[in-house]
Scaffold this active site. Structure first.
Site, PDB file in Angstrom:
ATOM      1  CB  CYS A 114      -0.870  -0.078   1.138  1.00 38.14           C
ATOM      2  SG  CYS A 114      -1.749   1.591   1.431  1.00 38.14           S
ATOM      3  N   GLY A 168      -8.484  -4.864 -17.540  1.00 38.38           N
ATOM      4  CA  GLY A 168      -9.397  -3.679 -17.288  1.00 38.38           C
ATOM      5  C   GLY A 168     -10.196  -3.707 -16.028  1.00 38.38           C
ATOM      6  N   GLY A 169      -9.104  -4.164 -15.040  1.00 34.38           N
ATOM      7  CA  GLY A 169      -9.687  -4.159 -13.622  1.00 34.38           C
ATOM      8  C   GLY A 169      -9.172  -2.989 -13.036  1.00 34.38           C
ATOM      9  CB  THR A 201       3.034 -12.825   4.084  1.00 36.46           C
ATOM     10  OG1 THR A 201       2.042 -13.981   3.815  1.00 36.46           O
ATOM     11  CG2 THR A 201       3.926 -13.080   5.151  1.00 36.46           C
ATOM     12  N   GLY A 202       0.396 -10.626   2.402  1.00 30.56           N
ATOM     13  CA  GLY A 202       0.177  -9.837   1.297  1.00 30.56           C
ATOM     14  C   GLY A 202       0.114 -10.489  -0.012  1.00 30.56           C
ATOM     15  CB  SER A 203      -1.216  -9.759  -2.772  1.00 31.78           C
ATOM     16  OG  SER A 203      -1.411  -8.425  -3.049  1.00 31.78           O
ATOM     17  CG  HIS A 219     -26.100  24.717  -2.324  1.00 30.75           C
ATOM     18  ND1 HIS A 219     -26.300  23.747  -3.363  1.00 30.75           N
ATOM     19  CD2 HIS A 219     -25.877  25.918  -2.838  1.00 30.75           C
ATOM     20  CE1 HIS A 219     -26.280  24.824  -4.471  1.00 30.75           C
ATOM     21  NE2 HIS A 219     -26.130  25.981  -4.201  1.00 30.75           N
ATOM     22  CB  ALA A 256      -4.827  -0.487   1.952  1.00 28.69           C
TER      23      ALA A 256
HETATM   24  P1  NAI Z   1      -8.391  -7.085 -10.972  1.00 29.31           P
HETATM   25  O1  NAI Z   1      -8.708  -8.606 -10.557  1.00 29.31           O
HETATM   26  O2  NAI Z   1      -8.845  -6.048 -10.490  1.00 29.31           O
HETATM   27  O3  NAI Z   1      -8.355  -7.095 -12.657  1.00 29.31           O
HETATM   28  C1  NAI Z   1      -7.729  -7.717 -13.506  1.00 29.31           C
HETATM   29  C2  NAI Z   1      -8.538  -7.822 -14.878  1.00 29.31           C
HETATM   30  O4  NAI Z   1      -7.428  -8.427 -15.813  1.00 29.31           O
HETATM   31  C3  NAI Z   1      -9.880  -8.622 -14.720  1.00 29.31           C
HETATM   32  O5  NAI Z   1     -10.740  -7.656 -15.342  1.00 29.31           O
HETATM   33  C4  NAI Z   1      -9.501  -9.889 -15.553  1.00 29.31           C
HETATM   34  O6  NAI Z   1     -10.767 -10.141 -16.333  1.00 29.31           O
HETATM   35  C5  NAI Z   1      -8.637  -9.163 -16.792  1.00 29.31           C
HETATM   36  N1  NAI Z   1      -7.738 -10.357 -17.208  1.00 29.31           N
HETATM   37  C6  NAI Z   1      -7.318 -11.446 -16.833  1.00 29.31           C
HETATM   38  N2  NAI Z   1      -6.625 -12.107 -17.568  1.00 29.31           N
HETATM   39  C7  NAI Z   1      -6.889 -11.564 -18.582  1.00 29.31           C
HETATM   40  C8  NAI Z   1      -6.467 -11.892 -19.982  1.00 29.31           C
HETATM   41  N3  NAI Z   1      -5.778 -13.005 -20.367  1.00 29.31           N
HETATM   42  N4  NAI Z   1      -6.475 -11.177 -20.891  1.00 29.31           N
HETATM   43  C9  NAI Z   1      -7.165  -9.686 -20.743  1.00 29.31           C
HETATM   44  N5  NAI Z   1      -7.668  -9.498 -19.643  1.00 29.31           N
HETATM   45  C10 NAI Z   1      -7.465 -10.528 -18.626  1.00 29.31           C
HETATM   46  O7  NAI Z   1      -6.944  -7.020 -10.802  1.00 29.31           O
HETATM   47  P2  NAI Z   1      -5.677  -5.736 -10.820  1.00 29.31           P
HETATM   48  O8  NAI Z   1      -6.400  -4.513 -11.367  1.00 29.31           O
HETATM   49  O9  NAI Z   1      -4.653  -6.305 -11.150  1.00 29.31           O
HETATM   50  O10 NAI Z   1      -5.838  -5.352  -9.176  1.00 29.31           O
HETATM   51  C11 NAI Z   1      -5.044  -6.118  -8.313  1.00 29.31           C
HETATM   52  C12 NAI Z   1      -5.865  -5.970  -6.883  1.00 29.31           C
HETATM   53  O11 NAI Z   1      -5.363  -4.827  -6.268  1.00 29.31           O
HETATM   54  C13 NAI Z   1      -7.376  -5.894  -7.108  1.00 29.31           C
HETATM   55  O12 NAI Z   1      -8.184  -6.714  -6.152  1.00 29.31           O
HETATM   56  C14 NAI Z   1      -7.799  -4.443  -6.552  1.00 29.31           C
HETATM   57  O13 NAI Z   1      -8.945  -4.376  -6.081  1.00 29.31           O
HETATM   58  C15 NAI Z   1      -6.461  -4.046  -5.778  1.00 29.31           C
HETATM   59  N6  NAI Z   1      -6.322  -2.518  -6.379  1.00 29.31           N
HETATM   60  C16 NAI Z   1      -7.161  -1.771  -5.580  1.00 29.31           C
HETATM   61  C17 NAI Z   1      -7.124  -0.436  -5.895  1.00 29.31           C
HETATM   62  C18 NAI Z   1      -8.031   0.638  -5.420  1.00 29.31           C
HETATM   63  O14 NAI Z   1      -8.898   0.285  -4.426  1.00 29.31           O
HETATM   64  N7  NAI Z   1      -8.050   1.699  -6.092  1.00 29.31           N
HETATM   65  C19 NAI Z   1      -6.124  -0.126  -6.735  1.00 29.31           C
HETATM   66  C20 NAI Z   1      -5.122  -1.135  -7.402  1.00 29.31           C
HETATM   67  C21 NAI Z   1      -5.460  -2.279  -6.927  1.00 29.31           C
END
Ligand code: NAI
Length: 459
Positions: free
Chosen positions: A46, A179-180, A142-144, A436, A313
Site C-alpha cells: 500500500c 481492465g480491472g 504477508t500480502g500479495s 451546498h 488496504a
Molecule cells: P483485477 O482483478 O481488479 O483486474 C484484473 C483484470 O484483468 C480482470 O478484469 C480480468 O478479467 C483481466 N484479465 C485477466 N486475464 C486476462 C487476459 N488473459 N486477457 C485480458 N484480460 C485479462 O486485478 P488488478 O487490477 O490487477 O488489481 C489487483 C488487486 O489490487 C485488485 O483486487 C484490486 O482491487 C486491488 N487494487 C485496488 C485499488 C483501489 O482500491 N483503488 C488500486 C489498485 C489495485
C-alpha cells in the site's frame, strides 16, 4: 547456528503491510506484547508500491489535465510536458514522509519490530535469521504481489504496476493488459501524461466487479478521452525488441506499443513460508480463514490480501484491528465484506459499497434503483465533470447498494458506507442536510428521489 528462542510474545505478526502493522499497533495499544516481522519496508505494498504512490501519480495526472484544459475555465496556461523524474520525486517524497511517520508510530507503541524474512517453523513460531519468535498468537499478513499470465514474462518493456512506478520516462504508447482496478487507474494516468493508451480486457466490460451502469459510463468516458478500450479481448502472446512490444490477441489482432503494463490481478504471497508445513489450510496459495480471521490452526490468524476476498488496504487495516481486539478479548464484530467501501481512482473516479443492482436482484428479487445524474449537481458542473450516483434499495427497505462515478466522487464513499452499514432507509437520510454546493448533495438528491420526494429531479 541453532536459533535462539526469544521470550514469548502475546502476538507475533508476520508482515508489516496494512493488515500486519494495524494489528501490531492496536494490539500494543491494548497492552499486549507484540513482535512485528517485516523483510522489506514497513507499510508494505500500500505505502510503497500500491495505494499511495499510484494516487500520487493520479494526482499529478489531474494537475496535467487541469493545465491542458485550463482554457475551459478561462485560465491561460499550457502543458509543456511531463517531467517524469519530477513526478517520481514528488511521489517518493509523499511515500518517504508517510514511511517516517509510520516508523515513529511503531517505535512509540513499543512494538518489537524485527527486520528480516520470517518463516513459520511451527504453528506458533516465526524464525527470523537466528531468532525464534514464539507467539501465544500468530497473525499471518504477508500480502500479495502482481500476477502475470503463463508465457508472459515480466521484464524490459513488459512491466507490472511495481516497475511502472519507477520508470523515468513517459512511454509514448501503452497497452494495458487487464481492465480491472490497476488497469484503469494506470490507463488514466498514462493518458493524462500524454501517451496513446489501449486497454485489453477479457471480460465483456471494464471494472467488471462494479455495477454495469458504472462500467458503461467509464467505457464512454475513456473513449471520450481517446483511450482505446477492447473488451471481450483475450491475450494470446507478446514479443518485444529494443524499440517496442507487440501484443497479439486470440482473434489475431496485433497491437504495438512502447510499453505493456500487465494488470491481470494480484496473487497471495504465501509460498515457501512454512504455512502448509505448520498444518495451515491453504487453497491455491490463499490462506483460508473464517469470518473471525481464524485459520484452521488454533491461535493462528490471517488478515489482508492472503485471505480470499477484496484485496484492499482498508480491508487489511480493519481485519488487523479486529484480530488484535479479538485476541485482547474485546469480542469485536467481524468485518463484513459487502460493507467495505471500494474506490477506483481513475478519471472519472468510481466509488461503491454494497451490492450491484444485479446482485441485489439475485439476493432480494424486486429492488428499486435510482440514478441521479451529476448534470444537476452544481459543484460537479463547476468541475465540468459528468457521472451519476446510483442507489439500490430493497422495495420499501434499506439501501443495499451505492454506486458513483465522476471526478472526485471517491470522497463521497464515506456517507455511502455509513448508509449501507447502518442499513439506512432513504427516508432516514432525507431529513439530514447535505451542504451546498458540494458533490455530496448528489447523494442527498438521490435519497430524496428514492424516498419519493424529489427536489431537483423528476423522480
Ligand atoms: P483485477 O482483478 O481488479 O483486474 C484484473 C483484470 O484483468 C480482470 O478484469 C480480468 O478479467 C483481466 N484479465 C485477466 N486475464 C486476462 C487476459 N488473459 N486477457 C485480458 N484480460 C485479462 O486485478 P488488478 O487490477 O490487477 O488489481 C489487483 C488487486 O489490487 C485488485 O483486487 C484490486 O482491487 C486491488 N487494487 C485496488 C485499488 C483501489 O482500491 N483503488 C488500486 C489498485 C489495485
Amino acid at each position: 547456528m541453532p536459533a535462539t528462542a526469544d521470550t514469548t510474545h502475546d502476538v507475533v505478526v508476520l508482515g508489516g503491510g496494512s493488515g500486519g502493522y494495524a494489528c501490531a499497533l492496536r494490539a500494543a495499544e491494548l497492552g499486549l506484547s507484540v513482535a512485528l516481522v517485516e523483510k522489506d519496508r514497513l507499510g508494505g505494498t500500500c505505502l510503497h508500491q500500491g495505494c499511495i504512490p499510484t494516487k500520487a501519480f493520479l494526482h499529478a495526472a489531474e494537475v496535467a489535465d487541469a493545465a491542458r484544459e485550463s482554457a475551459a475555465f478561462g485560465v491561460r496556461a499550457s502543458l509543456d510536458g511531463i517531467d517524469m523524474p519530477g513526478v517520481l520525486a514528488y511521489k517518493d517524497g509523499v511515500v518517504a514522509r508517510l514511511h517516517k511517520g509510520l516508523q515513529g508510530l511503531v517505535a512509540s507503541r513499543k512494538v518489537d519490530y524485527v527486520e528480516g524474512e520470517g518463516r513459520l517453523v511451527g504453528p506458533r513460531t516465526v524464525r527470523v535469521g537466528d531468532r525464534d519468535l514464539v507467539g501465544r498468537h500468530v497473525v499471518l499478513a504477508t500480502g500479495s504481489s502482481a500476477r502475470t499470465l503463463p508465457g508472459l514474462e515480466i521484464g524490459g518493456r513488459v512491466v507490472t504496476s511495481e516497475q511502472a512506478l519507477t520508470l523515468s520516462e513517459v512511454p509514448s504508447s501503452v497497452v494495458v493488459l487487464g481492465g480491472g482496478v490497476i488497469g484503469v487507474e494506470f490507463a488514466s494516468v498514462y493518458r493524462s501524461f500524454g501517451a496513446e493508451v489501449t486497454v485489453i480486457e477479457a471480460l465483456p466490460r471494464l471494472v467488471a466487479a462494479e455495477d454495469e451502469a458504472v462500467s458503461k459510463a467509464l467505457d464512454r468516458a475513456f473513449r471520450k478521452r481517446k483511450i482505446g478500450v477492447r473488451t471481450g479481448a483475450r491475450f494470446a502472446s507478446a514479443t518485444q525488441d529494443d524499440t517496442s512490444v507487440t501484443v497479439t490477441l486470440e482473434d489475431g489482432t496485433a497491437l504495438t506499443a512502447d510499453l505493456l503494463l500487465v494488470a491481470v490481478g494480484r496473487g497471495p504471497v504465501t509460498a515457501g513460508l512454512g504455512y502448509e508445513e505448520a498444518g495451515i489450510a491453504v487453497d491455491r496459495g490463499y490462506v483460508l480463514a473464517d469470518e473471525r480471521c481464524r485459520t484452521n490452526v488454533e491461535g493462528v490468524y490471517a488478515v489482508g490480501d492472503i485471505v480470499p476476498g477484496l484485496q484492499l488496504a482498508h480491508r487489511g487495516f480493519a481485519q488487523g484491528i479486529f484480530v488484535a481486539e479479538d485476541i485482547a478479548g474485546l469480542d469485536p464484530p467481524p468485518v463484513v465484506e459487502a460493507g467495505i467501501p471500494r474506490v477506483t481512482y481513475c478519471d472519472p473516479e468510481i466509488a461503491s459499497v454494497g451490492l450491484t443492482e444485479e446482485q441485489a436482484r439475485e439476493a432480494y428479487g424486486e429492488v428499486e434503483a435510482f440514478e441521479y445524474n451529476l448534470g444537476g449537481n452544481g459543484k460537479s458542473q463547476i468541475l465540468r465533470t459528468s457521472g451519476f450516483v446510483k442507489l439500490v434499495r430493497r422495495v420499501d427497505g434499506p439501501v443495499v447498494g451505492v454506486h458513483m462515478i465522476g471526478a472526485r466522487m471517491g470522497e463521497q464513499v464515506g456517507e455511502a458506507q455509513l448508509v449501507y452499514n447502518w442499513e439506512a432507509y432513504p427516508e432516514d437520510v432525507t431529513p439530514l442536510i447535505h451542504a451546498h454546493p458540494t458533490q455530496n448533495e448528489a447523494l442527498g438528491e438521490a435519497f430524496l428521489a428514492l424516498a419519493g420526494k424529489p427536489l431537483h429531479t423528476h423522480g
